[in-house]
Design a protein around this motif. Structure first.
Motif, PDB file in Angstrom:
ATOM      1  N   GLU A 141       1.064  -1.428  -0.017  1.00 54.54           N
ATOM      2  CA  GLU A 141       0.026  -0.084  -0.095  1.00 54.54           C
ATOM      3  C   GLU A 141       0.692   1.153  -0.002  1.00 54.54           C
ATOM      4  O   GLU A 141       0.600   2.329  -0.611  1.00 54.54           O
ATOM      5  N   THR A 165       0.793   3.930  -2.856  1.00 54.00           N
ATOM      6  CA  THR A 165       0.541   5.515  -2.578  1.00 54.00           C
ATOM      7  C   THR A 165       1.657   6.397  -2.902  1.00 54.00           C
ATOM      8  O   THR A 165       1.410   7.314  -3.579  1.00 54.00           O
ATOM      9  N   ASP A 189       1.216   9.316  -5.483  1.00 57.46           N
ATOM     10  CA  ASP A 189       1.721  10.808  -5.301  1.00 57.46           C
ATOM     11  C   ASP A 189       2.488  11.137  -6.277  1.00 57.46           C
ATOM     12  O   ASP A 189       2.247  12.586  -6.660  1.00 57.46           O
TER      13      ASP A 189
END
Length: 120
Positions: free
Chosen positions: A24, A28, A32
């Motif tokens: 995860e 992420t 980003d």
């Protein structure tokens, strides 16, 4: 041959560091990086290689999480779209009590700010 310096915004991670990281967190970081680069360069001008480099992940890892660059953009829109939150700020109960309406408006605004601290 001289060592090429990476730009400051590029995360340097060894393959071992990346492999030990929770999935995860890698996902992420990819989101980003894509969000930042799409905003700065535009979707068409951002190669997935640049996203991977900024996220500090191997280039192919992007396609483990997102089958295409378009799917990556669609995920960004689905998961990070602030429009529904912004619209909810102005949803206040109908009535003549301006004080209650302003308090509700402020509470809605603060709840959104708290939920999206990473954007401030």
């Amino acid at each position: 041959m001289p060592v090429r310096k990476l730009p400051k915004n590029v995360i340097e991670r060894s393959p071992e560091e990346t492999a030990k990281e929770p999935a995860e967190e890698r996902r992420t970081r990819i989101l980003d990086a894509a969000q930042h680069l799409f905003a700065v360069r535009g979707f068409d001008a951002t190669p997935t290689k640049a996203i991977a480099q900024q996220a500090g992940v191997p280039g192919g890892l992007i396609f483990y999480y997102f089958p295409t660059k378009k799917a990556l953009l669609e995920t960004l829109i689905a998961e990070r779209n602030l429009l529904p939150d912004i619209q909810s700020i102005v949803r206040v109960p109908a009535g003549n009590d301006a004080r209650k309406a302003l308090i509700t408006l402020a509470k809605n605004y603060l709840a959104i700010i708290k939920r999206h601290e990473h954007l401030s």
